[in-house]
Scaffold this motif. Structure first.
Motif, short mmCIF file in Angstrom:
data_model
loop_
_atom_site.label_atom_id
_atom_site.label_comp_id
_atom_site.label_asym_id
_atom_site.label_seq_id
_atom_site.Cartn_x
_atom_site.Cartn_y
_atom_site.Cartn_z
N ASP A 289 0.88 -1.19 0.00
CA ASP A 289 0.00 0.00 0.00
C ASP A 289 0.90 1.23 0.00
O ASP A 289 1.86 1.29 0.74
N ARG A 290 0.63 2.23 -0.87
CA ARG A 290 1.44 3.46 -0.86
C ARG A 290 0.63 4.61 -1.41
O ARG A 290 -0.52 4.46 -1.81
N TRP A 291 1.24 5.80 -1.37
CA TRP A 291 0.60 7.02 -1.85
C TRP A 291 1.25 7.42 -3.17
O TRP A 291 2.47 7.48 -3.28
N ASN A 299 -2.68 -2.20 -2.29
CA ASN A 299 -2.49 -3.51 -2.90
C ASN A 299 -1.85 -3.41 -4.28
O ASN A 299 -2.45 -3.73 -5.30
N HIS A 300 -0.57 -2.96 -4.30
CA HIS A 300 0.19 -2.80 -5.54
C HIS A 300 0.10 -4.06 -6.40
O HIS A 300 0.37 -5.17 -5.93
N GLY A 301 -0.26 -3.87 -7.68
CA GLY A 301 -0.57 -5.01 -8.55
C GLY A 301 0.63 -5.70 -9.17
O GLY A 301 0.47 -6.70 -9.87
N VAL A 303 5.39 -5.45 -9.42
CA VAL A 303 6.61 -4.98 -8.77
C VAL A 303 7.13 -3.80 -9.59
O VAL A 303 6.96 -3.77 -10.80
N ASP A 304 7.78 -2.83 -8.91
CA ASP A 304 8.38 -1.68 -9.59
C ASP A 304 9.89 -1.85 -9.58
O ASP A 304 10.49 -2.06 -8.52
N ILE A 305 10.47 -1.76 -10.76
CA ILE A 305 11.92 -1.94 -10.89
C ILE A 305 12.51 -0.65 -11.44
O ILE A 305 12.32 -0.33 -12.62
N ASN A 378 11.43 7.12 -13.44
CA ASN A 378 11.73 6.05 -14.40
C ASN A 378 11.76 4.69 -13.71
O ASN A 378 12.57 4.46 -12.82
N HIS A 379 10.86 3.82 -14.12
CA HIS A 379 10.87 2.45 -13.60
C HIS A 379 9.97 1.59 -14.49
O HIS A 379 9.20 2.11 -15.31
N LEU A 380 10.12 0.30 -14.32
CA LEU A 380 9.22 -0.63 -15.01
C LEU A 380 8.24 -1.17 -13.98
O LEU A 380 8.63 -1.66 -12.92
N HIS A 381 6.96 -1.03 -14.29
CA HIS A 381 5.94 -1.72 -13.49
C HIS A 381 5.72 -3.05 -14.20
O HIS A 381 5.26 -3.10 -15.33
N PHE A 382 6.09 -4.12 -13.52
CA PHE A 382 6.03 -5.46 -14.08
C PHE A 382 4.94 -6.24 -13.33
O PHE A 382 5.00 -6.36 -12.11
ZN ZN Z 1 3.88 -0.35 -10.09
#
Ligand code: ZN
Length: 400
Positions: A289-291, A299-301, A303-305, A378-382
């Protein structure tokens, strides 16, 4: 009656038509499926053949490389032999020079000895002459012939005895000289032996140089063989990759038809890779959970890289692209169907490199890292979904 008959007849015709149409499309479906099965089987066979060829090409390349490196080892051995010979030759040359010095010294001794003999011989001759004079011409004649005090002092009763002594000394001196000459001869023999050794080693060196030059030519040829084998291997690899791609495509097409609407079987060989090799840190994990922009995101769907903008993103498993578009939340996003009910989603990309319908092989680049859509950097939401339900991607692939 007539019209009713016609109606019945036309209905029957229509019914037959419907039946024909139905059974026809069913046949078409079955035909298409068996076509696709044939094509899949064909693709499988060609893939296996190309893999066998690649194996052969790799073995051939390895053999050629082994041969090349054993030739290089021989060349190194030859070089070592030559350099050890060159060392031996220069040692022998030093020995020859030393021997020559000994010979020269010996020659000096011989010359000195000869001088001594000559001197003694002169004295001896004088004494003999004196004796003769004494016997034939008397004292006066003898005195006229005596040129030195030594000769004069030698003159006397024991003159004959003295001349005998002279002869003994001369004999000794000559014997000494003969010894010196004998030693001289031995030294010369030794020097000649060294010369022979040197000549032999030099011709041996020449032969080795010739061998080395021949081997260098052979190595050049072998390098060509290796290059050719490497080119063959590369071509076989490209051929295999192309056949693999065709096989994956055939499998995907077969699965789509065989399991319309269903998950289908896994596309490709199921092997996986981390979509951002080298970027293993996660700035957000699955279920967190985040802002974001002041809005609760529970409930982040996925992973963020984090990774620099433009970093290539690789599809984590083979599959077919079923979505490639710009979304307000996901930004540039590509969605890939891997079969077996599994899909993967790559979001916030700066740009996309895959289109709907593309068959992608594990590792193919499908886009580049960015910060489009609802993203703060900058990131990848995987993201991965199993039968439509978001699941933790780390259940399928680990950061590496
Ligand atoms: Zn994400």
């Amino acid at each position: 009656m007539n019209s009713l008959h016609w109606l019945k007849k036309s209905c029957a015709v229509a019914l037959v038509g419907v039946l024909l149409t139905y059974s026809g499309s069913s046949f078409v479906f079955a035909d298409e499926q068996s076509d696709l099965a044939d094509r899949l089987e064909q693709a499988q066979q060609e893939l296996e053949e190309s893999e066998q060829k690649l194996d052969d090409a790799q073995n051939e390349l390895e053999n050629q490389q082994k041969l090349g490196s054993s030739m290089r080892q021989s060349e190194q051995q030859l070089r070592n032999e030559i350099s050890s010979l060159v060392g031996q030759i220069s040692t022998t040359e030093a020995q020859i020079a030393a021997k020559q010095e000994e010979i020269d010294e010996q020659q000096g001794k011989i010359d000195e000895q000869q001088e001594r003999i000559d001197d003694r011989w002169d004295d001896f001759k004088e004494r003999v002459a004196a004796m003769q004079v004494m016997r034939s011409g008397g004292m006066l004649g003898m005195l006229a012939n005596v040129t030195s005090l030594t000769a004069f002092l030698s003159f006397g009763d024991d003159l004959q005895q003295l001349s005998k002594k002279d002869r003994e000394v001369l004999d000794e001196m000559n014997a000494e000289k003969a010894k010196l000459e004998q030693l001289q001869l031995e030294l010369e023999t030794q020097r000649n032996e060294l010369e022979t050794q040197r000549v032999n080693m030099q011709s041996q060196q020449q032969q080795l140089e010739i061998n080395k030059a021949q081997l260098a030519e052979q190595i050049k040829e072998q390098d060509k063989n290796i290059d050719a084998a490497a080119a063959d291997e590369q071509a076989a690899q490209a051929e295999r990759d192309a056949k693999y791609r065709i096989w994956v495509q055939a499998q995907a097409e077969y699965d789509r038809l065989a399991n319309q609407g269903g998950g289908g079987s896994v596309i490709g060989d199921g092997s996986v890779m981390w979509p951002l090799p080298g970027y293993t840190r996660l700035s957000s994990v699955f279920g967190e959970d985040r802002w974001i922009w002041g809005v609760a995101d529970t409930n982040h769907g996925g992973v963020d890289i984090p990774a620099p903008a433009g970093t290539p993103i690789h599809v984590f498993q083979s599959g077919t692209v079923y979505n490639s578009y710009y979304s307000a939340s996901y930004g540039n996003v590509v969605m890939v169907d891997h079969g077996g009910g599994l899909v993967s989603i790559y979001a916030h990309m700066s740009s996309r490199a895959a289109n709907v319908g593309d068959v992608v092989i594990v590792g193919d680049v499908i886009g580049y890292v960015g910060s489009t859509g609802q993203s703060t950097g900058n990131h990848l939401h995987f993201e991965t979904r199993q039968n439509g339900v978001r699941v933790d991607p780390l259940g399928y692939v680990s950061p590496s």
